[in-house]
Design a protein around this motif. Structure first.
Motif, PDB file in Angstrom:
ATOM      1  N   ASP A   1      -2.601  11.629   5.599  1.00  0.00           N
ATOM      2  CA  ASP A   1      -2.683  11.908   4.158  1.00  0.00           C
ATOM      3  C   ASP A   1      -4.109  12.241   3.746  1.00  0.00           C
ATOM      4  O   ASP A   1      -4.329  13.095   2.891  1.00  0.00           O
ATOM      5  CB  ASP A   1      -2.123  10.735   3.341  1.00  0.00           C
ATOM      6  CG  ASP A   1      -2.999   9.495   3.438  1.00  0.00           C
ATOM      7  OD1 ASP A   1      -3.517   9.237   4.541  1.00  0.00           O
ATOM      8  OD2 ASP A   1      -3.176   8.807   2.423  1.00  0.00           O
ATOM      9  N   GLN A   2      -5.111  11.616   4.399  1.00  0.00           N
ATOM     10  CA  GLN A   2      -6.508  11.965   4.107  1.00  0.00           C
ATOM     11  C   GLN A   2      -6.790  13.402   4.531  1.00  0.00           C
ATOM     12  O   GLN A   2      -7.433  14.152   3.812  1.00  0.00           O
ATOM     13  CB  GLN A   2      -7.457  11.034   4.872  1.00  0.00           C
ATOM     14  CG  GLN A   2      -8.153   9.988   4.018  1.00  0.00           C
ATOM     15  CD  GLN A   2      -8.955  10.557   2.873  1.00  0.00           C
ATOM     16  OE1 GLN A   2      -9.828  11.393   3.041  1.00  0.00           O
ATOM     17  NE2 GLN A   2      -8.654  10.110   1.667  1.00  0.00           N
TER      18      GLN A   2
ATOM     19  N   LEU B   1      -0.599   5.348   6.385  1.00  0.00           N
ATOM     20  CA  LEU B   1      -1.903   5.924   6.668  1.00  0.00           C
ATOM     21  C   LEU B   1      -1.962   6.547   8.062  1.00  0.00           C
ATOM     22  O   LEU B   1      -2.434   7.646   8.241  1.00  0.00           O
ATOM     23  CB  LEU B   1      -2.981   4.866   6.502  1.00  0.00           C
ATOM     24  CG  LEU B   1      -3.033   4.292   5.077  1.00  0.00           C
ATOM     25  CD1 LEU B   1      -4.104   3.245   4.965  1.00  0.00           C
ATOM     26  CD2 LEU B   1      -3.270   5.393   4.058  1.00  0.00           C
TER      27      LEU B   1
ATOM     28  N   LYS C   1      -8.390  20.079  -1.174  1.00  0.00           N
ATOM     29  CA  LYS C   1      -9.556  20.250  -2.049  1.00  0.00           C
ATOM     30  C   LYS C   1     -10.225  21.599  -1.842  1.00  0.00           C
ATOM     31  O   LYS C   1     -10.993  22.040  -2.684  1.00  0.00           O
ATOM     32  CB  LYS C   1     -10.566  19.124  -1.797  1.00  0.00           C
ATOM     33  CG  LYS C   1     -10.139  17.812  -2.418  1.00  0.00           C
ATOM     34  CD  LYS C   1     -11.085  16.687  -2.065  1.00  0.00           C
ATOM     35  CE  LYS C   1     -12.389  16.749  -2.821  1.00  0.00           C
ATOM     36  NZ  LYS C   1     -13.148  15.482  -2.672  1.00  0.00           N
TER      37      LYS C   1
ATOM     38  N   VAL D   1       0.847  -1.190   0.000  1.00  0.00           N
ATOM     39  CA  VAL D   1       0.000   0.000   0.000  1.00  0.00           C
ATOM     40  C   VAL D   1       0.882   1.239   0.000  1.00  0.00           C
ATOM     41  O   VAL D   1       1.819   1.344   0.792  1.00  0.00           O
ATOM     42  CB  VAL D   1      -0.923   0.011   1.231  1.00  0.00           C
ATOM     43  CG1 VAL D   1      -1.647   1.339   1.343  1.00  0.00           C
ATOM     44  CG2 VAL D   1      -1.920  -1.124   1.139  1.00  0.00           C
TER      45      VAL D   1
ATOM     46  N   LYS E   1      -5.104  15.763   2.083  1.00  0.00           N
ATOM     47  CA  LYS E   1      -5.733  15.731   0.759  1.00  0.00           C
ATOM     48  C   LYS E   1      -7.105  16.412   0.774  1.00  0.00           C
ATOM     49  O   LYS E   1      -7.468  17.114  -0.165  1.00  0.00           O
ATOM     50  CB  LYS E   1      -5.832  14.286   0.256  1.00  0.00           C
ATOM     51  CG  LYS E   1      -4.466  13.752  -0.198  1.00  0.00           C
ATOM     52  CD  LYS E   1      -4.556  12.465  -0.946  1.00  0.00           C
ATOM     53  CE  LYS E   1      -4.649  11.258  -0.108  1.00  0.00           C
ATOM     54  NZ  LYS E   1      -4.506   9.994  -0.823  1.00  0.00           N
ATOM     55  N   GLN E   2      -7.838  16.182   1.847  1.00  0.00           N
ATOM     56  CA  GLN E   2      -9.147  16.852   1.942  1.00  0.00           C
ATOM     57  C   GLN E   2      -8.955  18.370   2.045  1.00  0.00           C
ATOM     58  O   GLN E   2      -9.699  19.137   1.444  1.00  0.00           O
ATOM     59  CB  GLN E   2      -9.941  16.336   3.144  1.00  0.00           C
ATOM     60  CG  GLN E   2     -10.399  14.881   3.022  1.00  0.00           C
ATOM     61  CD  GLN E   2     -11.476  14.670   1.961  1.00  0.00           C
ATOM     62  OE1 GLN E   2     -12.019  15.619   1.412  1.00  0.00           O
ATOM     63  NE2 GLN E   2     -11.753  13.415   1.651  1.00  0.00           N
TER      64      GLN E   2
ATOM     65  N   PRO F   1      -7.380  13.264  -5.632  1.00  0.00           N
ATOM     66  CA  PRO F   1      -6.405  12.535  -4.803  1.00  0.00           C
ATOM     67  C   PRO F   1      -6.984  12.098  -3.467  1.00  0.00           C
ATOM     68  O   PRO F   1      -6.524  11.106  -2.892  1.00  0.00           O
ATOM     69  CB  PRO F   1      -5.267  13.544  -4.603  1.00  0.00           C
ATOM     70  CG  PRO F   1      -5.730  14.839  -5.145  1.00  0.00           C
ATOM     71  CD  PRO F   1      -6.933  14.613  -5.995  1.00  0.00           C
ATOM     72  N   ALA F   2      -7.993  12.809  -2.978  1.00  0.00           N
ATOM     73  CA  ALA F   2      -8.557  12.465  -1.670  1.00  0.00           C
ATOM     74  C   ALA F   2      -9.343  11.152  -1.720  1.00  0.00           C
ATOM     75  O   ALA F   2      -9.636  10.567  -0.685  1.00  0.00           O
ATOM     76  CB  ALA F   2      -9.447  13.586  -1.156  1.00  0.00           C
ATOM     77  N   GLU F   3      -9.709  10.684  -2.914  1.00  0.00           N
ATOM     78  CA  GLU F   3     -10.400   9.392  -3.003  1.00  0.00           C
ATOM     79  C   GLU F   3      -9.431   8.226  -2.878  1.00  0.00           C
ATOM     80  O   GLU F   3      -9.825   7.114  -2.535  1.00  0.00           O
ATOM     81  CB  GLU F   3     -11.185   9.282  -4.314  1.00  0.00           C
ATOM     82  CG  GLU F   3     -12.435  10.139  -4.363  1.00  0.00           C
ATOM     83  CD  GLU F   3     -13.402   9.857  -3.220  1.00  0.00           C
ATOM     84  OE1 GLU F   3     -13.365   8.759  -2.636  1.00  0.00           O
ATOM     85  OE2 GLU F   3     -14.196  10.764  -2.892  1.00  0.00           O
ATOM     86  N   ILE F   4      -8.150   8.482  -3.180  1.00  0.00           N
ATOM     87  CA  ILE F   4      -7.147   7.418  -3.116  1.00  0.00           C
ATOM     88  C   ILE F   4      -6.970   7.004  -1.658  1.00  0.00           C
ATOM     89  O   ILE F   4      -6.701   7.831  -0.795  1.00  0.00           O
ATOM     90  CB  ILE F   4      -5.790   7.915  -3.666  1.00  0.00           C
ATOM     91  CG1 ILE F   4      -5.931   8.511  -5.066  1.00  0.00           C
ATOM     92  CG2 ILE F   4      -4.738   6.808  -3.596  1.00  0.00           C
ATOM     93  CD1 ILE F   4      -6.100   7.563  -6.198  1.00  0.00           C
ATOM     94  N   SER F   5      -7.126   5.723  -1.403  1.00  0.00           N
ATOM     95  CA  SER F   5      -6.944   5.164  -0.056  1.00  0.00           C
ATOM     96  C   SER F   5      -7.900   5.753   0.979  1.00  0.00           C
ATOM     97  O   SER F   5      -7.623   5.720   2.165  1.00  0.00           O
ATOM     98  CB  SER F   5      -5.496   5.326   0.428  1.00  0.00           C
ATOM     99  OG  SER F   5      -4.628   4.613  -0.406  1.00  0.00           O
TER     100      SER F   5
END
Lengths: 185, 558
Positions: free
Chosen positions: A82-83, A21, A90, A17, A86-87, B301-305
């Motif tokens: 990382d979430q 995470l 956006k 992976v 990344k959010q 990219p936020a949909e990845i993982s």
């Protein structure tokens, strides 16, 4: 089911992976945002609806008046960092996010403590202040107000030491941070 | 000129040929500007109808839809379409009126904090604070709505600012330093993905709505047929890969085919393209595709993982990435024979578990038969919209979509009442096509008022109501998972849908005999103008097969 014709064989079992995470450590995110109304609401709202907990948050201007810096700390054990980043990316008003590496980062927090200190305890409180290079900014007959700056850990340590004297009130700003050396944060 | 006149110029510059809306106090200036603007405005009967129509228009054409509403209740009526567009990545610009700036924050008449209310459900939003900001904000709104992962953008304009005089200068650029979607796709990752595919023995392509809105249907077929990769699509992706194709497994997920779900369950490599591993697809997440590694291609990219950890993430535009992936895969020249074992396993599932239902022996219309009849009557060519529920799933199963943008439904939010106005918008955008809406008797009533709009504007949609007198999907769940204790799911034979259609000035028809159904449908389709057909179907039919919520694919029932 013949062998694939490629010489460069890759076993699917070897695939791992991508990206970690959950890191299990505290993260300091330095976020540059457009200085527009509602930006903080967007960030706070995003954290609330995705179920991320902000530990501390500090907002202030940068050298460029169109841009503000938000410094935010959160727990990488509870959240997939990382979430979170990344959010955040956006959001249209978010320009840049740095997940600061602890060893390459200077971070500071300002705190004010109002501590019960009458004649019997005052000297001891002052001694602790000296060790922490904290400043006494107000004295009354039964209390002192102390200003402390330092990393979050240092302020935590100070709090633990003065708590037994009777902590009347305290206020902390949350950490701000900047990268060491010449490079931009 | 006034800011609203500049707004009209901006709309024209963005190619907005039609807007759906309803006037009110706070957007009176905008409506005054429509008098001379030369933009087609369609007056809807409820703002939600306008919002869904703009979505239907956008989904059918690939262009940005536009919906207008006044402040307060007008704007709050748009909340559902905005959220719907967010969940399904539909490019729509919503322009709302707002009270005068001096009243902002005073609980003025018809004041609502539209930006605050819509912030969590919009891709972005603009509250206009200076009249001069308006033109740039409109262009930025269109840019944000249509690029990257498409989505809804809200522009809220206080009434006094919209009237203010400004010097209009056309805007030719957008300045959004924080908005730079990645479209290219990393070449190294693409090569790695090709290599993984070449080494897989049980691959499955899992394609979603991203292939449709990324206009990557042709590229998907090229890629899938570079070898004999089995293909399944999400409910949003249907049509991205032609259903009548030998590599087609059918839809996956809760009401997907057994072959698609079993293939996912046993796959060693899943290539997800523009799909987001929704819970209706994965079921119990920990047991989803337990043997598989994942390639995940997505523009967001936020949909990845997010839900399923990706082994090979590729961020970018599917239309850009797929041809390069196909080329990289071909260059490896893998032996196609390695997939033979996999295909014989899949063929065995397909033979053993086709989609099936027990048809009636008499005149009774089974809902699945109704969809097959409509497929036949339209020669499978029509654009189909649907509401949400059993009829939606039966349509997804039995109407074999052959091209992208042929199937328009509310997948993410699951909005009842979406289908009729979406069909209206789709027909406006594609007047050359037959547009049918398949609705339930429960959901059609949620936006039936737009029939009047269709009649007034001559928008010849054909609405086929699968009428079982129940909120069918909820009834099914109560039957299967709540011990058959029916609680408030029976709607009965009201209203008389034929009369309802007639009251709106549309043609109403009723069908209750399966033997004449195809002819009746053809007759309805041939009528010039909007038609609503009340189709009386079996009352208590269940949608199968089904993965019960939170269960793994292996536990499919029915």
């Amino acid at each position: 089911m013949g062998e694939p014709a490629t010489k460069d064989v890759l076993s699917l079992d070897e695939l791992e992976v991508a990206g970690q995470l959950r890191t299990g450590r505290k993260h300091i995110l330095s976020i540059l945002v457009e200085n527009k109304p509602g930006v903080l609401t967007r960030i706070a709202g995003l954290f609330a609806r995705r179920g991320f907990n902000i530990d501390t948050l500090a907002v202030g201007p940068t050298a460029d008046e169109k841009i503000s810096r938000i410094t935010l700390t959160l727990d990488g054990a509870k959240h997939p960092i990382d979430q979170v980043t990344k959010q955040l990316h956006k959001l249209v008003n978010v320009i840049k996010i740095r997940d600061l590496e602890p060893q390459d980062t200077l971070s500071r927090e300002l705190a004010l403590f109002k501590i019960s200190a009458d004649d019997s305890g005052r000297a001891e409180v002052m001694q602790i202040c000296e060790i922490f290079r904290a400043k006494i900014v107000d004295v009354s007959r039964r209390s002192v107000v102390v200003e402390v700056t330092g990393t979050c850990d240092k302020v935590d340590a100070f709090e633990r030491l003065v708590r037994p004297f009777g902590l009347v009130e305290m206020g902390r700003t949350g950490e701000i941070a900047i990268a060491r050396g010449r490079g931009e944060t | 000129m006034r800011a609203v006149d500049a707004l009209m110029e901006c709309l024209k510059a963005e190619g907005a040929e039609v807007v759906f809306g309803l006037p009110g106090g706070a957007n009176l200036p905008t409506y005054d500007a429509f008098c001379d603007a030369g933009i087609r405005h369609i007056l809807v009967r409820h703002e939600a109808g306008g919002g869904h129509a703009a979505e239907g228009y956008a989904k059918a054409t690939g262009r940005v839809g536009v919906a207008l509403a006044t402040s307060g209740p007008g704007a709050t009526n748009l909340v559902t379409p905005i959220c719907d567009a967010m969940m399904d990545s539909v490019p729509v610009v919503f322009i709302t009126g707002q009270v005068r700036t001096e009243l902002l924050g005073t609980d003025g008449f018809q004041e609502a904090d539209t930006i605050g209310i819509t912030m969590p459900i919009a891709k972005h939003s603009f509250l206009i604070q200076q009249p001069l900001e308006l033109p740039r904000s409109i262009h930025e709104a269109f840019h944000i709505a249509r690029t990257g992962r498409p989505g809804p953008v809200v522009v809220d304009i206080p009434q006094d600012l919209s009237r203010a005089a400004i010097t209009y200068e056309p805007v030719s650029d957008v300045r959004l330093p924080g908005y730079q979607p990645t479209t290219e796709g990393n070449q190294k990752q693409i090569r790695l993905a090709a290599k993984a595919l070449a080494n897989s023995r049980r691959p499955v392509i899992y394609a979603g709505g991203g292939v449709v809105c990324g206009e990557a249907g042709t590229e998907l077929i090229e890629f899938a047929t570079a070898d004999r990769f089995p293909v399944t699509c999400t409910v949003m992706g249907l049509g991205a890969f032609p259903a009548p194709h030998e590599q087609w497994l059918g839809m996956l997920g809760m009401h997907g085919t057994r072959s698609a779900n079993y293939a996912i369950d046993e796959a060693d490599l899943i290539c997800a393209i523009g799909a987001r591993f929704d819970d209706r697809v994965t079921g119990q997440l920990t047991e989803f595709a337990p043997r598989a590694k994942f390639i995940h291609i997505d523009i967001d990219p936020a949909e990845i993982s997010k839900n399923v950890p990706a082994h090979i993430p590729i961020v970018g535009d599917a239309r850009n990435i797929l041809p390069r992936l196909t080329a990289a895969y071909r260059a490896l020249a893998p032996d196609p024979a390695r997939l033979e074992g996999w295909w014989s396993r899949i063929r065995a599932w397909q033979q053993r578990h086709p989609l099936r239902y027990d048809d009636s022996a008499d005149s009774e219309i089974k809902p699945q038969f109704m969809i097959e009849a409509l497929y036949e009557a339209t020669a499978g060519e029509a654009i189909v919209t649907s509401d949400v529920g059993q009829h939606q799933m039966w349509t997804a199963q039995y109407f074999h979509f052959s091209r992208p943008r042929q199937w328009i439904n509310s997948g993410g939010l699951g909005t009842m009442g979406f289908g009729l106005p979406a069909a209206m918008g789709a027909k406006v955008g594609r007047p050359d096509q037959t547009v049918v809406c398949i609705a339930g008797d429960g959901s059609v009533q949620m936006n039936a008022q737009e029939l009047a709009t269709c009649v007034q504007e001559g928008i010849a949609i054909k609405v086929f109501v699968m009428n079982n007198g129940y909120l069918g999907m909820v009834r099914q769940w109560q039957e299967l998972f709540w011990d058959g204790r029916y609680s408030h799911v029976e709607t009965g034979p009201w209203p008389d849908l034929v009369k309802l259609a007639q009251a709106h000035g549309a043609t109403g028809m009723r069908c209750a005999d399966k033997r004449t159904l195809v002819t009746d449908f053809k007759e309805a389709l041939a009528i010039d103008g909007p038609v609503l057909v009340d189709v009386r179907v079996t009352r208590e039919e269940n949608t199968f097969p089904m993965i019960p919520a939170g269960k793994p694919a292996r536990d499919m029932v029915g």
